[in-house]
Motif scaffolding. Structure first.
Motif, short mmCIF file in Angstrom:
data_model
loop_
_atom_site.label_atom_id
_atom_site.label_comp_id
_atom_site.label_asym_id
_atom_site.label_seq_id
_atom_site.Cartn_x
_atom_site.Cartn_y
_atom_site.Cartn_z
N LEU A 137 0.86 -1.25 -0.09
CA LEU A 137 -0.19 0.02 0.04
C LEU A 137 0.98 1.33 -0.21
CD1 LEU A 137 -2.81 1.40 0.17
CD2 LEU A 137 -2.60 1.17 2.73
N LEU A 138 2.02 1.21 0.88
CA LEU A 138 2.85 2.49 0.93
C LEU A 138 3.39 2.45 -0.38
CD1 LEU A 138 4.00 4.62 2.62
CD2 LEU A 138 5.59 2.94 3.44
N LEU A 139 3.99 1.57 -1.10
CA LEU A 139 4.81 1.44 -2.42
C LEU A 139 3.57 2.13 -3.30
CD1 LEU A 139 6.67 -1.89 -2.60
CD2 LEU A 139 7.50 0.60 -2.65
N LEU A 140 2.60 1.64 -3.45
CA LEU A 140 1.45 2.21 -4.47
C LEU A 140 1.22 3.70 -4.25
CD1 LEU A 140 -0.74 1.42 -6.50
CD2 LEU A 140 -2.25 0.94 -4.71
N ILE A 141 0.89 4.11 -2.95
CA ILE A 141 0.89 5.50 -2.67
C ILE A 141 2.03 6.37 -2.81
CG2 ILE A 141 0.46 7.22 -0.71
CD1 ILE A 141 -1.21 5.17 0.58
N ILE A 142 3.29 6.03 -2.74
CA ILE A 142 4.36 6.78 -2.92
C ILE A 142 4.50 6.92 -4.31
CG2 ILE A 142 6.74 7.14 -2.65
CD1 ILE A 142 5.00 7.82 -0.11
N MET A 143 4.59 5.69 -5.05
CA MET A 143 4.90 5.71 -6.49
C MET A 143 3.92 6.54 -7.43
SD MET A 143 7.67 4.24 -6.81
CE MET A 143 8.00 4.03 -8.43
#
Length: 358
Positions: A137-143
């Motif tokens: 989820l964090l990767l999806l948001i930051i990317m």
């Protein structure tokens, strides 16, 4: 934007006030109407598990079964789903989930003498799955935010991207730059990752339904790894002046030889810093979850005291639970902020330069 925020906030609070009592009610139902053991209920909900419990209703359990991966000296590798244990009430292939003792809640097997022993356990538990979900989820948001900012870097962003940009700039400008100093850009990726990782898991821990509800940052193993990451970064990138200040500090000689009093104190300080980071995050998140569950348990503890008392205490329990959930939303941010700030301060202390004499 404000309306969406209020809708999300109200939804979280509503789910918290409704789902937590439903989970706490499972214990009396399973025990056939016996008194609720508040201590066991709280510890059970805070502990890790081999399945992701969703809800219990009329002695029926809805749970997500997770893969169990074990290596036993007797039977070798064993891979199966946790549903084979039937919520911990059955044995499978000689393995079972211990109900009590030092291995309570863990998978055990019997040795030749009939004692419980632990196999090598590589299972995907509830906390491990939550870590994977939060990381993705964090990767999806930051990317997605990075892609949006890269597309039009000079354009003012609105909505969620603008909110994330505000968060990132706030942490970078208010914490990382002042605390670390001139090498701040070198450490910004790690410190920003730590902040958003802790904050994301804190928020997910407040949501009582899947994929939330796991006690990740309230697990001392997780906070220990985060603290060790900061520990290694501090001491592997420290300057010569930093180590000189530890082993030969600028104090009177009699404090250094023949008894190295100050160097010993400084050396102990190397380990107390990550220890403080580990305990602070673990204790605050664990305490917050325990308070919410304890307040919820008031509803079921007062059942036998009469309808009037039970109804009044139910109202009090719900009101205080909602209030504590609001406080926990603030604590979720504060604990991520404090961990990042202290990490940045400790890193900045390790980047000290030689003292200039005018």
């Amino acid at each position: 934007m404000k309306q969406r925020f209020y809708i999300i906030l109200c939804s979280v609070l509503l789910l918290s006030s409704l789902a937590l009592p439903a989970q706490a009610a499972a214990a009396p139902a399973e025990n056939g109407g016996e008194d609720l053991n508040v201590k066991e209920m709280i510890l059970e909900h805070l502990a890790d598990a081999y399945e992701w419990h969703i809800v219990s209703w009329k002695n029926k359990h809805v749970a997500i079964s997770l893969p169990v991966i074990l290596y036993s000296e007797n039977s070798g590798w064993n891979v199966f789903m946790s549903s084979q244990f039937h919520h911990g009430h059955s044995e499978y292939r000689g393995f079972s989930i211990a109900a009590e003792g030092k291995y309570a809640g863990k998978i055990v097997e019997k040795d030749a003498a009939g004692n419980d022993i632990r196999p090598w356990d590589f299972s995907l538990t509830k906390n491990a799955l939550s870590l994977i979900i939060s990381s993705l989820l964090l990767l999806l948001i930051i990317m997605s935010v990075a892609r949006s900012l890269k597309r039009n870097p000079m354009e003012g962003k609105k909505g969620f991207v603008g909110l994330m940009e505000m968060f990132i700039l706030s942490i970078n400008e208010d914490i990382i730059k002042p605390a670390v100093g001139k090498d701040h850009a070198r450490y910004a990726p790690y410190l920003l990752t730590v902040f958003f990782f802790i904050f994301t898991n804190n928020i997910l821990g407040l949501v009582p339904i899947f994929p939330g509800g796991a006690n990740v940052t309230g697990n001392i193993a997780v906070t220990m790894i985060l603290a060790l990451c900061t520990f290694f970064i501090i001491n592997l990138t420290g300057t010569k002046e930093y180590y000189k200040d530890i082993f030969w500090p600028d104090v009177p000689t009699w404090l250094k030889v023949p008894i190295p009093l100050m160097p010993a104190i400084e050396l102990i300080g190397l380990f107390t810093k990550p220890f403080a980071l580990m305990i602070r995050l673990f204790a605050n998140i664990m305490a917050g979850h325990s308070i919410v569950l304890g307040l919820t348990a008031i509803i079921f503890v007062t059942v036998k005291l009469g309808t009037t008392i039970n109804v009044s205490m139910t109202v009090v329990s719900v009101l205080f639970t909602v209030f504590i959930n609001l406080v926990e939303l603030l604590v979720a941010y504060i604990q991520a902020y404090v961990f990042t700030m202290l990490s940045a301060v400790f890193i900045g202390m390790a980047r000290m330069e030689p003292h200039k004499v005018d």
